[in-house]
Write an enzyme that holds these catalytic residues in place. Structure first.
Site, mmCIF file in Angstrom:
data_model
loop_
_atom_site.group_PDB
_atom_site.id
_atom_site.type_symbol
_atom_site.label_atom_id
_atom_site.label_comp_id
_atom_site.label_asym_id
_atom_site.label_seq_id
_atom_site.Cartn_x
_atom_site.Cartn_y
_atom_site.Cartn_z
ATOM 1 N N ARG A 90 1.082 -1.181 0.416
ATOM 2 C CA ARG A 90 0.050 -0.075 -0.391
ATOM 3 C C ARG A 90 0.702 1.238 -0.414
ATOM 4 O O ARG A 90 0.478 1.910 -0.088
ATOM 5 C CB ARG A 90 -0.860 0.644 1.284
ATOM 6 C CG ARG A 90 -1.774 -1.419 1.531
ATOM 7 C CD ARG A 90 -3.211 -0.800 2.420
ATOM 8 N NE ARG A 90 -1.884 -0.815 3.662
ATOM 9 C CZ ARG A 90 -2.389 -1.067 5.011
ATOM 10 N NH1 ARG A 90 -3.577 -0.500 5.272
ATOM 11 N NH2 ARG A 90 -1.554 -1.817 5.931
ATOM 12 N N ASN B 201 -6.366 -2.730 1.627
ATOM 13 C CA ASN B 201 -6.105 -4.097 2.099
ATOM 14 C C ASN B 201 -7.328 -5.351 2.459
ATOM 15 O O ASN B 201 -8.402 -3.643 2.539
ATOM 16 C CB ASN B 201 -4.999 -4.801 3.131
ATOM 17 C CG ASN B 201 -3.770 -4.823 3.132
ATOM 18 O OD1 ASN B 201 -3.139 -4.515 1.498
ATOM 19 N ND2 ASN B 201 -2.488 -4.640 3.955
#
Length: 98
Positions: free
Chosen positions: A23, A41
């Site tokens: 990320r 996520n």
């Protein structure tokens, strides 16, 4: 600003993409390309999000998501869907959703 189309596309990335700073790297690459959107996520062990910006930059980011990712990630599949043309961007920055 060029007269290139602004587009939005949703993505989901499969493989070893959690616990490997995926990320953080996605956010950094998105910002580097001048894109806006988000990344998070999922409970299924994938990473998903949305990209918005000029078509050429979104395409560049899609290639990065498919082949590069974070240094320790192992991408097995990248899905892109819901592509649409925008009149204006719907996000103001590129964020990590917790």
């Amino acid at each position: 600003m060029s007269n290139e189309d602004l587009i939005s596309v949703d993505y989901e990335i499969f493989g070893r993409v959690q616990g490997v700073f995926f990320r953080k790297y996605t956010q950094a690459e998105g910002k580097r390309l001048g894109l806006v959107g988000w990344v998070q996520n999922t409970g299924a062990g994938t990473v998903q999000g949305q990209l918005q910006g000029p078509r050429s930059k979104v395409t560049e980011m899609q290639e990065w998501l498919q082949s590069t990712g974070s240094p320790k990630s192992n991408i097995t599949k990248a899905e892109f869907k819901n592509e649409k043309t925008l009149d204006r961007l719907e996000h103001s920055s590129f964020t990590i959703v917790k």
